[in-house]
Design a protein around this motif. Structure first.
Motif, PDB file in Angstrom:
ATOM      1  N   PRO A 150       0.826  -1.215   0.000  1.00  0.00           N
ATOM      2  CA  PRO A 150       0.000   0.000   0.000  1.00  0.00           C
ATOM      3  C   PRO A 150       0.857   1.260   0.000  1.00  0.00           C
ATOM      4  O   PRO A 150       2.038   1.228   0.379  1.00  0.00           O
ATOM      5  CB  PRO A 150      -0.779  -0.120   1.313  1.00  0.00           C
ATOM      6  CG  PRO A 150       0.128  -0.897   2.205  1.00  0.00           C
ATOM      7  CD  PRO A 150       0.866  -1.869   1.309  1.00  0.00           C
ATOM      8  N   ALA A 151       0.276   2.365  -0.428  1.00  0.00           N
ATOM      9  CA  ALA A 151       0.931   3.657  -0.226  1.00  0.00           C
ATOM     10  C   ALA A 151       1.065   3.885   1.273  1.00  0.00           C
ATOM     11  O   ALA A 151       0.210   3.465   2.064  1.00  0.00           O
ATOM     12  CB  ALA A 151       0.107   4.770  -0.859  1.00  0.00           C
ATOM     13  N   ILE A 152       2.127   4.559   1.677  1.00  0.00           N
ATOM     14  CA  ILE A 152       2.408   4.691   3.099  1.00  0.00           C
ATOM     15  C   ILE A 152       1.258   5.362   3.845  1.00  0.00           C
ATOM     16  O   ILE A 152       0.943   5.001   4.978  1.00  0.00           O
ATOM     17  CB  ILE A 152       3.738   5.431   3.331  1.00  0.00           C
ATOM     18  CG1 ILE A 152       4.143   5.359   4.806  1.00  0.00           C
ATOM     19  CG2 ILE A 152       3.691   6.854   2.817  1.00  0.00           C
ATOM     20  CD1 ILE A 152       5.554   5.843   5.056  1.00  0.00           C
ATOM     21  N   TRP A 153       0.587   6.327   3.202  1.00  0.00           N
ATOM     22  CA  TRP A 153      -0.512   7.006   3.891  1.00  0.00           C
ATOM     23  C   TRP A 153      -1.748   6.114   3.989  1.00  0.00           C
ATOM     24  O   TRP A 153      -2.519   6.233   4.921  1.00  0.00           O
ATOM     25  CB  TRP A 153      -0.850   8.326   3.200  1.00  0.00           C
ATOM     26  CG  TRP A 153      -0.934   8.255   1.719  1.00  0.00           C
ATOM     27  CD1 TRP A 153      -2.020   7.938   0.966  1.00  0.00           C
ATOM     28  CD2 TRP A 153       0.133   8.494   0.800  1.00  0.00           C
ATOM     29  NE1 TRP A 153      -1.714   7.956  -0.367  1.00  0.00           N
ATOM     30  CE2 TRP A 153      -0.392   8.316  -0.505  1.00  0.00           C
ATOM     31  CE3 TRP A 153       1.466   8.864   0.940  1.00  0.00           C
ATOM     32  CZ2 TRP A 153       0.369   8.474  -1.663  1.00  0.00           C
ATOM     33  CZ3 TRP A 153       2.227   9.023  -0.208  1.00  0.00           C
ATOM     34  CH2 TRP A 153       1.683   8.833  -1.481  1.00  0.00           C
ATOM     35  N   ASP A 154      -1.910   5.181   3.031  1.00  0.00           N
ATOM     36  CA  ASP A 154      -3.047   4.260   3.098  1.00  0.00           C
ATOM     37  C   ASP A 154      -2.810   3.136   4.098  1.00  0.00           C
ATOM     38  O   ASP A 154      -3.774   2.567   4.633  1.00  0.00           O
ATOM     39  CB  ASP A 154      -3.317   3.653   1.714  1.00  0.00           C
ATOM     40  CG  ASP A 154      -3.937   4.648   0.754  1.00  0.00           C
ATOM     41  OD1 ASP A 154      -4.597   5.589   1.238  1.00  0.00           O
ATOM     42  OD2 ASP A 154      -3.763   4.494  -0.469  1.00  0.00           O
ATOM     43  N   PHE A 155      -1.549   2.804   4.322  1.00  0.00           N
ATOM     44  CA  PHE A 155      -1.210   1.721   5.249  1.00  0.00           C
ATOM     45  C   PHE A 155      -1.883   1.944   6.601  1.00  0.00           C
ATOM     46  O   PHE A 155      -2.406   1.004   7.215  1.00  0.00           O
ATOM     47  CB  PHE A 155       0.304   1.651   5.405  1.00  0.00           C
ATOM     48  CG  PHE A 155       0.796   0.676   6.442  1.00  0.00           C
ATOM     49  CD1 PHE A 155       1.075  -0.636   6.103  1.00  0.00           C
ATOM     50  CD2 PHE A 155       0.988   1.069   7.763  1.00  0.00           C
ATOM     51  CE1 PHE A 155       1.543  -1.534   7.060  1.00  0.00           C
ATOM     52  CE2 PHE A 155       1.451   0.183   8.719  1.00  0.00           C
ATOM     53  CZ  PHE A 155       1.721  -1.128   8.368  1.00  0.00           C
ATOM     54  N   PHE A 156      -1.867   3.191   7.077  1.00  0.00           N
ATOM     55  CA  PHE A 156      -2.385   3.484   8.411  1.00  0.00           C
ATOM     56  C   PHE A 156      -3.909   3.618   8.443  1.00  0.00           C
ATOM     57  O   PHE A 156      -4.493   3.735   9.522  1.00  0.00           O
ATOM     58  CB  PHE A 156      -1.738   4.763   8.949  1.00  0.00           C
ATOM     59  CG  PHE A 156      -0.258   4.617   9.175  1.00  0.00           C
ATOM     60  CD1 PHE A 156       0.230   4.037  10.325  1.00  0.00           C
ATOM     61  CD2 PHE A 156       0.648   5.031   8.211  1.00  0.00           C
ATOM     62  CE1 PHE A 156       1.587   3.874  10.532  1.00  0.00           C
ATOM     63  CE2 PHE A 156       2.008   4.880   8.402  1.00  0.00           C
ATOM     64  CZ  PHE A 156       2.483   4.302   9.567  1.00  0.00           C
ATOM     65  N   LYS A 157      -4.545   3.579   7.283  1.00  0.00           N
ATOM     66  CA  LYS A 157      -5.999   3.711   7.233  1.00  0.00           C
ATOM     67  C   LYS A 157      -6.722   2.373   7.350  1.00  0.00           C
ATOM     68  O   LYS A 157      -7.929   2.343   7.559  1.00  0.00           O
ATOM     69  CB  LYS A 157      -6.419   4.382   5.924  1.00  0.00           C
ATOM     70  CG  LYS A 157      -5.922   5.810   5.744  1.00  0.00           C
ATOM     71  CD  LYS A 157      -6.377   6.355   4.393  1.00  0.00           C
ATOM     72  CE  LYS A 157      -5.849   7.752   4.155  1.00  0.00           C
ATOM     73  NZ  LYS A 157      -6.255   8.258   2.807  1.00  0.00           N
ATOM     74  N   VAL A 158      -5.993   1.266   7.163  1.00  0.00           N
ATOM     75  CA  VAL A 158      -6.645  -0.050   7.125  1.00  0.00           C
ATOM     76  C   VAL A 158      -5.983  -1.005   8.114  1.00  0.00           C
ATOM     77  O   VAL A 158      -5.454  -2.058   7.716  1.00  0.00           O
ATOM     78  CB  VAL A 158      -6.639  -0.629   5.699  1.00  0.00           C
ATOM     79  CG1 VAL A 158      -7.599   0.133   4.799  1.00  0.00           C
ATOM     80  CG2 VAL A 158      -5.226  -0.601   5.102  1.00  0.00           C
ATOM     81  N   PRO A 159      -5.995  -0.693   9.410  1.00  0.00           N
ATOM     82  CA  PRO A 159      -5.297  -1.565  10.371  1.00  0.00           C
ATOM     83  C   PRO A 159      -5.822  -2.995  10.388  1.00  0.00           C
ATOM     84  O   PRO A 159      -5.052  -3.937  10.580  1.00  0.00           O
ATOM     85  CB  PRO A 159      -5.527  -0.861  11.712  1.00  0.00           C
ATOM     86  CG  PRO A 159      -6.714   0.031  11.499  1.00  0.00           C
ATOM     87  CD  PRO A 159      -6.643   0.456  10.074  1.00  0.00           C
ATOM     88  N   GLU A 160      -7.124  -3.183  10.178  1.00  0.00           N
ATOM     89  CA  GLU A 160      -7.666  -4.537  10.186  1.00  0.00           C
ATOM     90  C   GLU A 160      -7.173  -5.320   8.980  1.00  0.00           C
ATOM     91  O   GLU A 160      -6.834  -6.509   9.074  1.00  0.00           O
ATOM     92  CB  GLU A 160      -9.190  -4.504  10.201  1.00  0.00           C
ATOM     93  CG  GLU A 160      -9.868  -5.866  10.091  1.00  0.00           C
ATOM     94  CD  GLU A 160      -9.423  -6.861  11.158  1.00  0.00           C
ATOM     95  OE1 GLU A 160      -9.492  -8.090  10.907  1.00  0.00           O
ATOM     96  OE2 GLU A 160      -9.008  -6.438  12.264  1.00  0.00           O
ATOM     97  N   GLY A 161      -7.106  -4.663   7.810  1.00  0.00           N
ATOM     98  CA  GLY A 161      -6.577  -5.326   6.628  1.00  0.00           C
ATOM     99  C   GLY A 161      -5.113  -5.685   6.792  1.00  0.00           C
ATOM    100  O   GLY A 161      -4.671  -6.773   6.388  1.00  0.00           O
TER     101      GLY A 161
END
Length: 537
Positions: free
Chosen positions: A377-388
């Motif tokens: 993932p893009a680094i900023w998206d990484f932190f948006k989907v903790p469950e994924g």
């Protein structure tokens, strides 16, 4: 991100205290030059002057087999020519002068600000290119010139304090110290893939893409430099196979030695694999193979499977190091294309792992879960989907991340010239804390994109146009200085490129990653204390 002071502190953890030393001046005369030490996390500008608390030496702390550098900043009253030389570094043993490289730090003039970056320093000249010092250099009067001192600590070095001297002739001298810790660093544990563009390099040097001198320079100069930095350039340069237009069978065999305009593709693959890059990209792409027409949706099932078998056979000896990126940044319209591509690659033996540049959000996981081997993932998206992220980890699949010039550049770490020098390095620290195994970056030298221009002329790169802009009443151009450009072209095909401070910082981050992982196992409390200070983007 952490708040960085204009002149960051020196590295705050050392294993032994650095010895005090006086700043060098011309003996027996008024000071003609000032020399002081500066941290690799600082930017030394032409207008920089010696701080009141300047370091009196180039003081480094390093592990065994680690590359660690610092600056000797030289400000001369008048133009002076010097021949920098470094002595052996002595202590519990000897770090020979041959293990120390010296570079003159060059400046590039930034004409535009990177998206989200505040005003520029001074006259817009920023330090970044690293010119190897192979003879005398001339330092301009009334300006500051940084000299980068890079020490490669031998893998068998005894731990302890080592001391030597950087001699700058008429400009004076400055002590160099290295405190070696009893641990060993790695540049391969945190896997960094930064794609190399051989077309852009040939344009920059003004030679044909397959010029034998350039091919030789890439394999004998550029690739060894990247290997020493822990950077994987993607696919093997100058190795594109022939493709049968009817069957899409790939042919890596060498052409006749004297064939015009060809390269020894199989030999180049063999040379590339022998260098030991931890990751090797296989060119199973939307536009390749493309004999007889493109197949961007991966519907040419039989021919695609034939190509996959050919790639698998050629790279069978390094099956655990390969990967393919068949669909870049997929979305709900192209998820099925990626699933088809993955099935075609998995039909070959040994199969080639599939990388996806997508965040593991619920829909992506539902549609792609079994088709993906490495999530990026893009680094900023990484932190948006903790469950994924948790689900990917639970499945045992690796997680990498990537970045690029975007509207989020103010808030996320990047590799831009006009952002703090510590940011590329901190990507390694952040990855260690977050359990990320690798870093994918789309351009090592994608200078100018479709409209080529040299980074020496202007290192700014347009990433995209943002239409979701509520300020200013219309779309705006988004881009950055140094985006997709971590090296600089020379004029010599046999030595086609030089490195940069940002490339050094990426290596530092990878080495720090390996040391943090060791610390986590040896002293969990100290590891948690150190990494707790890293802000989340």
């Amino acid at each position: 991100m952490p708040r960085y002071r204009r002149r960051p502190r020196r590295r705050h953890i050392t294993w032994l205290a650095a010895a005090l030393a006086a700043a060098a001046v011309l003996p027996g005369s008024a000071a003609a030059a000032e020399v002081w030490g500066a941290s690799v996390n600082e930017k030394v500008f032409p207008h920089s002057v010696r701080p009141v608390d300047a370091a009196p030496e180039v003081a480094l702390a390093a592990a065994r087999d680690e590359y660690e550098g610092g600056f000797a900043a030289v400000r001369a009253d008048a133009t002076v020519t010097v021949q920098p030389t470094i002595s052996d570094l002595t202590g519990p043993g000897v770090i020979p002068a041959s293990s120390v490289e010296l570079f003159r730090v060059g400046y590039v003039r930034l004409k535009s600000r990177s998206t989200g970056v505040d005003g520029h320093e001074g006259d817009g000249r920023y330090p970044d290119p690293l010119h190897p010092i192979t003879g005398p250099i001339t330092l301009p009067g009334g300006e500051t010139t940084p000299i980068y001192v890079l020490v490669h600590v031998p893998g068998a070095a005894a731990p302890g304090a080592y001391r030597g001297t950087l001699d700058l002739g008429p400009a004076g001298s400055i002590p160099v110290s290295v405190d070696v810790a009893p641990v060993t660093a790695s540049r391969d544990q945190y896997q960094m893939v930064v794609r190399f563009n051989q077309v852009a390099l040939s344009k920059a040097l003004g030679v044909e893409e397959r010029d034998p001198r350039l091919v030789r320079g890439v394999y004998e100069s550029l690739l060894p430099m990247l290997r020493a930095h822990g950077v994987n350039p993607g696919k093997a340069p100058y190795s594109t196979p022939k493709v049968d237009e009817r069957t899409w069978e790939v042919d890596y065999s060498n052409p006749p030695p004297h064939a015009t305009g060809t390269v020894q593709r199989d030999s180049n693959v063999a040379r590339f694999l022998a260098m030991g890059f931890p990751r090797v990209e296989v060119p199973f792409l939307a536009n390749f193979p493309q004999a007889g027409g493109e197949d961007r949706q991966y519907r040419a099932e039989s021919r695609r499977r034939t190509a996959a078998r050919g790639f698998a056979a050629r790279f069978a000896g390094v099956a655990g190091r390969t990967f393919a990126l068949p669909v870049d940044e997929p979305n709900r319209r192209t998820y099925d294309d990626l699933v088809r591509a993955s099935g075609q690659l998995r039909s070959a033996n040994p199969r080639i792992p599939v990388v996806v540049t997508e965040a593991p959000h619920p829909e992506a996981l539902a549609r792609l879960r079994d088709a993906v081997d490495i999530w990026v993932p893009a680094i900023w998206d990484f932190f948006k989907v903790p469950e994924g992220v948790r689900q990917v980890r639970a499945s045992g699949r690796p997680l990498w991340w990537y970045t690029y010039g975007s509207d989020t550049q103010r808030y996320t770490p990047n590799v831009l010239i006009d952002k703090p020098s510590a940011e590329p390095r901190m990507l390694g620290w952040l990855a260690a804390r977050e359990g990320v195994d690798g870093f994918l970056y789309w351009g090592l030298n994608n200078w100018g994109g479709q409209r080529f221009h040299s980074p020496w002329d202007d290192p700014w790169f347009k990433s995209h146009t943002s239409f979701r802009n509520t300020c200013g009443g219309g779309p705006r151009v988004v881009g950055g200085n140094g985006e997709a450009s971590l090296i600089y072209p020379t004029t010599d095909p046999l030595n086609p490129a030089i490195g940069s401070q940002r490339l050094e910082a990426r290596r530092d981050g990878a080495e720090d990653f390996s040391l943090l992982k060791q610390l986590e196992g040896a002293n969990g409390a100290l590891y948690r204390k150190l990494t707790a200070g890293i802000a989340t983007p």
